[in-house]
Design a protein around this motif. Structure first.
Motif, PDB file in Angstrom:
ATOM      1  N   GLY A  15       0.568  -1.091  -0.206  1.00  0.00           N
ATOM      2  CA  GLY A  15       0.188  -0.388  -0.256  1.00  0.00           C
ATOM      3  C   GLY A  15       0.830   1.081  -0.449  1.00  0.00           C
ATOM      4  O   GLY A  15      -0.030   2.386   0.185  1.00  0.00           O
ATOM      5  N   ARG A  66      -1.387   2.655 -10.841  1.00  0.00           N
ATOM      6  CA  ARG A  66      -0.475   2.838  -9.853  1.00  0.00           C
ATOM      7  C   ARG A  66       1.167   3.411 -10.339  1.00  0.00           C
ATOM      8  O   ARG A  66       1.401   4.058  -8.680  1.00  0.00           O
ATOM      9  CB  ARG A  66      -0.272   1.350  -9.491  1.00  0.00           C
ATOM     10  CG  ARG A  66      -1.230   0.733  -9.240  1.00  0.00           C
ATOM     11  CD  ARG A  66      -1.600  -0.563  -8.658  1.00  0.00           C
ATOM     12  NE  ARG A  66      -0.644  -1.857  -9.007  1.00  0.00           N
ATOM     13  CZ  ARG A  66       0.697  -2.062  -8.555  1.00  0.00           C
ATOM     14  NH1 ARG A  66       1.087  -1.885  -7.485  1.00  0.00           N
ATOM     15  NH2 ARG A  66       1.690  -2.975  -9.548  1.00  0.00           N
ATOM     16  N   THR A  83       3.510   3.543  -6.480  1.00  0.00           N
ATOM     17  CA  THR A  83       2.046   3.769  -5.367  1.00  0.00           C
ATOM     18  C   THR A  83       1.497   2.373  -5.356  1.00  0.00           C
ATOM     19  O   THR A  83       1.705   1.456  -5.942  1.00  0.00           O
ATOM     20  CB  THR A  83       1.245   4.738  -5.892  1.00  0.00           C
ATOM     21  OG1 THR A  83       0.085   4.686  -6.826  1.00  0.00           O
ATOM     22  CG2 THR A  83       1.592   6.154  -5.601  1.00  0.00           C
ATOM     23  N   SER A  84       0.113   2.228  -4.042  1.00  0.00           N
ATOM     24  CA  SER A  84      -0.762   1.094  -4.222  1.00  0.00           C
ATOM     25  C   SER A  84       0.247  -0.128  -4.279  1.00  0.00           C
ATOM     26  O   SER A  84       0.269  -0.813  -5.099  1.00  0.00           O
ATOM     27  CB  SER A  84      -1.478   1.504  -5.040  1.00  0.00           C
ATOM     28  OG  SER A  84      -2.558   2.298  -4.501  1.00  0.00           O
ATOM     29  N   LYS A  86       1.813  -3.595  -4.012  1.00  0.00           N
ATOM     30  CA  LYS A  86       1.737  -5.167  -3.803  1.00  0.00           C
ATOM     31  C   LYS A  86       3.372  -5.894  -3.835  1.00  0.00           C
ATOM     32  O   LYS A  86       4.330  -5.614  -3.736  1.00  0.00           O
ATOM     33  CB  LYS A  86       1.011  -5.350  -4.893  1.00  0.00           C
ATOM     34  CG  LYS A  86       0.039  -4.180  -4.811  1.00  0.00           C
ATOM     35  CD  LYS A  86      -0.879  -5.082  -6.265  1.00  0.00           C
ATOM     36  CE  LYS A  86      -1.783  -4.804  -6.894  1.00  0.00           C
ATOM     37  NZ  LYS A  86      -3.240  -4.728  -8.200  1.00  0.00           N
TER      38      LYS A  86
END
Length: 123
Positions: A15, A66, A83-84, A86
């Motif tokens: 995240g 992302r 971003t975000s 995983k």
């Protein structure tokens, strides 16, 4: 001859966000197409983003929304904002340069490569 040096990798929680940087030597940086290729353990490198000398961009479907690739020709630098993140984004991220189009860069056959920067995403 172009030499590429990546930086900005590290350990981040799922995240979270990171911005990778790639600095190039040489006076003709602005004429090169630049790209980013992560290579996960045990896998081949894969294309995620490219930017042309004119600023046109191309992204792999897996990272659209992302990742943002950008460049600063005055600083001979290209960036990848992620971003975000995983856990499956964990990889060594390589910067690449060539004089091909952003479409052709997807093949991963660029002339110049950096040494890579490690990105690790914990769950």
């Amino acid at each position: 001859q172009v030499q590429l040096v990546e930086s900005g990798g590290g350990l981040v929680q799922a995240g979270g966000s990171l911005r990778l940087s790639c600095t190039a030597s040489g006076r003709t940086f602005s004429s090169y197409t630049m790209g980013w290729f992560p290579q996960a353990p045990g896998k081949e490198g894969e294309f995620v983003a490219a930017i042309s000398w004119a600023g046109n961009t191309l992204y792999a479907d897996s990272v659209k929304g992302r990742c943002t690739i950008s460049r600063d020709n005055a600083k001979n630098a290209v960036y990848l904002r992620m971003t975000s993140l995983k856990p499956e984004d964990t990889a060594v991220y390589y910067c690449a340069a060539d004089r091909n189009s952003i479409i052709d860069m997807r093949r991963g056959e660029s002339d110049y490569w950096g040494q890579g920067t490690q990105v690790s995403v914990s769950s």
